[in-house]
Design a protein around this motif. Structure first.
Motif, PDB file in Angstrom:
ATOM      1  N   UNK A  25      -8.352 -22.584  11.981  1.00 16.07           N
ATOM      2  CA  UNK A  25      -9.249 -22.015  10.978  1.00 16.07           C
ATOM      3  C   UNK A  25     -10.389 -23.006  10.723  1.00 16.07           C
ATOM      4  N   UNK A  26     -11.613 -22.506  10.827  1.00 14.36           N
ATOM      5  CA  UNK A  26     -12.739 -23.417  10.639  1.00 14.36           C
ATOM      6  C   UNK A  26     -12.966 -23.617   9.143  1.00 14.36           C
ATOM      7  N   UNK A  27     -13.624 -24.719   8.825  1.00 15.81           N
ATOM      8  CA  UNK A  27     -13.866 -25.051   7.414  1.00 15.81           C
ATOM      9  C   UNK A  27     -14.746 -23.998   6.751  1.00 15.81           C
ATOM     10  N   UNK A  28     -15.440 -23.178   7.559  1.00 19.00           N
ATOM     11  CA  UNK A  28     -16.387 -22.210   6.993  1.00 19.00           C
ATOM     12  C   UNK A  28     -15.810 -20.805   6.898  1.00 19.00           C
ATOM     13  N   UNK A  29     -14.559 -20.623   7.310  1.00 21.99           N
ATOM     14  CA  UNK A  29     -13.991 -19.267   7.301  1.00 21.99           C
ATOM     15  C   UNK A  29     -13.811 -18.752   5.880  1.00 21.99           C
ATOM     16  N   UNK A  30     -13.936 -17.433   5.744  1.00 23.50           N
ATOM     17  CA  UNK A  30     -13.571 -16.743   4.507  1.00 23.50           C
ATOM     18  C   UNK A  30     -12.084 -16.459   4.615  1.00 23.50           C
ATOM     19  N   UNK A  31     -11.300 -16.953   3.684  1.00 21.40           N
ATOM     20  CA  UNK A  31      -9.841 -16.860   3.802  1.00 21.40           C
ATOM     21  C   UNK A  31      -9.291 -15.757   2.892  1.00 21.40           C
ATOM     22  N   UNK A  32      -8.480 -14.869   3.477  1.00 18.16           N
ATOM     23  CA  UNK A  32      -7.819 -13.839   2.680  1.00 18.16           C
ATOM     24  C   UNK A  32      -6.318 -13.954   2.909  1.00 18.16           C
ATOM     25  N   UNK A  33      -5.567 -13.989   1.833  1.00 16.39           N
ATOM     26  CA  UNK A  33      -4.115 -14.091   1.970  1.00 16.39           C
ATOM     27  C   UNK A  33      -3.463 -12.773   1.549  1.00 16.39           C
ATOM     28  N   UNK A  34      -2.543 -12.288   2.389  1.00 16.62           N
ATOM     29  CA  UNK A  34      -1.818 -11.061   2.067  1.00 16.62           C
ATOM     30  C   UNK A  34      -0.347 -11.438   1.871  1.00 16.62           C
ATOM     31  N   UNK A  35       0.084 -11.391   0.626  1.00 21.01           N
ATOM     32  CA  UNK A  35       1.452 -11.834   0.301  1.00 21.01           C
ATOM     33  C   UNK A  35       2.370 -10.611   0.352  1.00 21.01           C
ATOM     34  N   UNK A  39       5.508  -6.682   5.049  1.00 18.51           N
ATOM     35  CA  UNK A  39       6.109  -5.470   4.475  1.00 18.51           C
ATOM     36  C   UNK A  39       5.288  -4.241   4.845  1.00 18.51           C
ATOM     37  N   UNK A  40       5.712  -3.107   4.325  1.00 18.28           N
ATOM     38  CA  UNK A  40       5.118  -1.823   4.736  1.00 18.28           C
ATOM     39  C   UNK A  40       3.620  -1.755   4.405  1.00 18.28           C
ATOM     40  N   UNK A  41       3.283  -1.735   3.112  1.00 18.65           N
ATOM     41  CA  UNK A  41       1.861  -1.575   2.762  1.00 18.65           C
ATOM     42  C   UNK A  41       1.085  -2.837   3.140  1.00 18.65           C
ATOM     43  N   UNK A  42       1.676  -4.003   2.870  1.00 18.66           N
ATOM     44  CA  UNK A  42       1.000  -5.279   3.144  1.00 18.66           C
ATOM     45  C   UNK A  42       0.586  -5.401   4.605  1.00 18.66           C
ATOM     46  N   UNK A  43       1.461  -5.024   5.522  1.00 20.19           N
ATOM     47  CA  UNK A  43       1.138  -5.185   6.944  1.00 20.19           C
ATOM     48  C   UNK A  43       0.020  -4.233   7.365  1.00 20.19           C
ATOM     49  N   UNK A  44       0.014  -3.020   6.794  1.00 24.12           N
ATOM     50  CA  UNK A  44      -1.059  -2.083   7.144  1.00 24.12           C
ATOM     51  C   UNK A  44      -2.397  -2.553   6.570  1.00 24.12           C
ATOM     52  N   UNK A 102      -1.411  -9.256  -3.560  1.00 19.04           N
ATOM     53  CA  UNK A 102       0.025  -9.446  -3.819  1.00 19.04           C
ATOM     54  C   UNK A 102       0.792  -8.129  -3.597  1.00 19.04           C
ATOM     55  N   UNK A 103       1.500  -8.078  -2.467  1.00 22.06           N
ATOM     56  CA  UNK A 103       2.389  -6.945  -2.174  1.00 22.06           C
ATOM     57  C   UNK A 103       3.856  -7.367  -2.202  1.00 22.06           C
ATOM     58  N   UNK A 104       4.118  -8.677  -2.216  1.00 19.46           N
ATOM     59  CA  UNK A 104       5.505  -9.150  -2.145  1.00 19.46           C
ATOM     60  C   UNK A 104       6.262  -8.722  -3.399  1.00 19.46           C
ATOM     61  N   UNK A 105       7.376  -8.059  -3.195  1.00 16.66           N
ATOM     62  CA  UNK A 105       8.222  -7.643  -4.323  1.00 16.66           C
ATOM     63  C   UNK A 105       9.566  -7.186  -3.778  1.00 16.66           C
ATOM     64  N   UNK A 106      10.558  -7.250  -4.639  1.00 20.03           N
ATOM     65  CA  UNK A 106      11.854  -6.667  -4.324  1.00 20.03           C
ATOM     66  C   UNK A 106      11.712  -5.182  -4.650  1.00 20.03           C
ATOM     67  N   UNK A 107      11.795  -4.354  -3.653  1.00 20.63           N
ATOM     68  CA  UNK A 107      11.285  -2.984  -3.775  1.00 20.63           C
ATOM     69  C   UNK A 107      12.172  -2.010  -3.020  1.00 20.63           C
ATOM     70  N   UNK A 108      12.278  -0.804  -3.519  1.00 26.39           N
ATOM     71  CA  UNK A 108      13.026   0.225  -2.793  1.00 26.39           C
ATOM     72  C   UNK A 108      12.896   1.564  -3.481  1.00 26.39           C
ATOM     73  N   UNK A 109      13.519   2.566  -2.890  1.00 26.63           N
ATOM     74  CA  UNK A 109      13.570   3.889  -3.502  1.00 26.63           C
ATOM     75  C   UNK A 109      14.638   3.919  -4.588  1.00 26.63           C
ATOM     76  N   UNK A 144      -5.707  -8.908  -5.871  1.00 25.61           N
ATOM     77  CA  UNK A 144      -5.223  -7.524  -5.903  1.00 25.61           C
ATOM     78  C   UNK A 144      -3.744  -7.546  -6.264  1.00 25.61           C
ATOM     79  N   UNK A 145      -3.346  -6.677  -7.186  1.00 21.63           N
ATOM     80  CA  UNK A 145      -1.929  -6.596  -7.561  1.00 21.63           C
ATOM     81  C   UNK A 145      -1.398  -5.189  -7.286  1.00 21.63           C
ATOM     82  N   UNK A 146      -0.278  -5.121  -6.559  1.00 20.97           N
ATOM     83  CA  UNK A 146       0.359  -3.832  -6.242  1.00 20.97           C
ATOM     84  C   UNK A 146       1.293  -3.459  -7.376  1.00 20.97           C
ATOM     85  N   UNK A 147       0.830  -2.560  -8.239  1.00 21.57           N
ATOM     86  CA  UNK A 147       1.676  -2.057  -9.317  1.00 21.57           C
ATOM     87  C   UNK A 147       2.229  -0.698  -8.889  1.00 21.57           C
ATOM     88  N   UNK A 148       2.799   0.032  -9.841  1.00 20.79           N
ATOM     89  CA  UNK A 148       3.555   1.234  -9.468  1.00 20.79           C
ATOM     90  C   UNK A 148       3.404   2.338 -10.504  1.00 20.79           C
TER      91      UNK A 148
END
Ligand code: NAD
Ligand code: GDD
Length: 411
Positions: A25-35, A39-44, A102-109, A144-148
């Motif tokens: 990663x170059x020092x000039x990159x724009x960095x985006x983190x997907x937590x 997971x399902x939505x996060x990976x898409x 932020x998509x990381x969560x303990x999640x299920x139906x 960004x926060x993944x609420x429900x």
């Protein structure tokens, strides 16, 4: 330091699966983190960010993707495998970033959330607190926060109510279960952090999102994937019927509740469009991301049956038996709220978004994915497990009653 793994963290088929993946990663990159990036939505979402921006995309998750999920090369430039409840791990995942999802969560139906309030709420609040405090310290510009939809008051979701849920009805609060209460508290906590710092916040309230790469067995799956899997398993049990263990096989689909419950279901590509529109907008209030077409769960089961038939007609060894499957209503099953659907007025007005994929088309795509994954799973299970294990899986949808996997598919 990583926290000890959860009892359900190990997939019996892939106990040692880990991944290392990073590019420079170059020092000039724009960095985006997907937590929660594998997971399902996060990976898409991560995949779209990688495809459509020149940013350096970091995915962080406790699990590497299982085969059959979107591969790391498709979703990120860097992968960090860690427990995000731990603040030092969160710091690693967010260091130098301009944006974070932020998509990381303990999640299920409902099969997972019902009766699991302490486990779910306490796990998720640790992630959100660690997230909020590191975002402030690292001066992340936009989060960004993944609420429900589970934040909405339960009394609004009874039979007989106009149950399309508008954003401004979340307070006064009476949310569904520990999962919904944690989401509502976390929304408010992140709003406070945004008011008091330079971090700008986007909040989406997802309403039952479905599609390929979502959890489809193990106990956490939601209704669309659960029904499609149950059809695949019933067909397999028909195929194995002559087997001595299957004499009492009943050719019926088990549905929790009367089937009169109503829900709306939103296809993953539409949801990702909305996430990206929201993130690039100046809308800082919570926004529903969901479909406003509600169907009964019984009707959903019929739509799933059609999609399953269509998907398996191309590659099936055995067609599903006629006459059509019977329904068995398990009234002890976890039901959740009576009726829930999204009010999309606000998102339509502010972002011009509405879902484009019909429920039928989305289910057809999801059925193709599940039929294929079921076939691959069989191949893999029979390499290392017995036929009895495979039969039990098809009867119960899990490999062991003690294991609730977040992941499943295999190649
Ligand atoms: P998912 O289970 O597929 O993804 C969640 C990811 O978070 C998983 O990959 C999991 O491994 C990871 N994770 C959990 N705890 C972690 C930890 N301590 N450290 C690191 N990673 C951890 O779920 P999803 O359907 O993609 O949901 C994503 C988000 O959207 C969640 O916050 C969920 O509550 C929310 N949401 C989803 C839906 C839906 O219908 N899918 C509906 C409402 C809200
Ligand atoms: N999962 C599942 N499996 N649900 C079934 C089944 C089955 O075999 N049979 C009937 N149902 C019924 C459930 O009883 C429930 O009434 C309805 O189908 C929908 O169940 P889920 O899809 O599991 O969950 P939900 O819609 O109640 O809640 C989900 O969506 C929320 C957002 O709208 C959950 O995933 C929440 O985590 C999420 O926040």
């Amino acid at each position: 330091p990583d926290a000890p793994p959860r009892p359900d963290a190990v997939d019996p088929l892939y106990p040692d699966l880990e991944a290392e993946f990073t590019v420079s990663v170059s020092a000039f990159s724009y960095l985006i983190s997907v937590l929660g990036g594998t997971g399902f939505i996060g990976s898409h979402v991560a995949k779209r960010l990688k495809e459509e921006t020149s940013s350096h995309v970091i995915a962080a998750d406790q699990y590497a993707p299982m085969p059959g999920h979107l591969p790391l090369e498709a979703i990120c430039d860097e992968f960090i495998q860690c427990d995000l409840r731990v603040k030092s791990n969160m710091e690693r995942a967010l260091r130098g970033c301009q944006e974070a999802f932020l998509f990381a969560a303990d999640m299920g139906g409902m099969g997972y959330l019902a009766g699991n309030d302490f486990e779910v709420a306490s796990w998720n609040i640790q992630i959100t607190i660690s997230f909020a405090s590191v975002c402030i310290a690292e001066r992340i510009e936009k989060v960004f926060f993944a609420s429900s939809a589970c934040v909405y008051p339960e009394p609004l979701q009874k039979h007989g109510h106009a149950f399309k849920l508008a954003e401004d009805s979340a307070w006064p609060a009476d949310p569904q279960d520990g999962y919904g209460l944690e989401k509502l508290f976390s929304e408010r906590m992140l709003e406070y952090s945004s008011n008091e710092t330079s971090t700008s916040i986007r909040i989406a309230r997802f309403h039952n999102i479905f599609g390929p790469n979502g959890t489809w067995y193990g106990g956490r799956e939601k209704a669309p994937a659960a029904f499609l899997r149950k059809f695949a398993c019933l067909r397999e049990l028909q195929f194995l019927k002559p087997h001595k263990y299957l004499q009492d096989h009943k050719n019926e689909l088990i549905i929790w509740g009367t089937g009169g419950q109503r829900r709306s279901f939103c296809y993953i590509t539409d949801a990702v469009d909305a996430v990206l529109l929201l993130m690039n907008s100046d809308v800082t209030k919570p926004v529903n991301i969901g479909s406003d077409r509600d169907v009964s769960i019984l009707d959903l089961s019929h739509l799933c049956e059609e999609s399953f038939r269509l998907a398996q007609s191309t590659g099936a060894e055995v067609p599903i038996e006629e006459p059509r499957l019977q329904r068995f209503h398990d009234t002890e099953g976890p039901i959740g709220v009576d009726c829930r659907s999204s009010d999309n007025k606000f998102i339509k007005e502010t972002l011009g978004w509405e879902p484009l994929t019909s429920l039928e088309d989305g289910l057809n795509q999801t059925a193709v994915f599940i039929v294929e994954q079921h076939r691959l799973l069989k191949k893999n299970v029979l390499k290392s497990h017995s036929m009895e294990d495979w039969i039990r899986f098809n009867q119960q949808g899990v490999f062991s009653t003690h294991v609730l996997q977040t992941r499943g598919p295999v190649t």
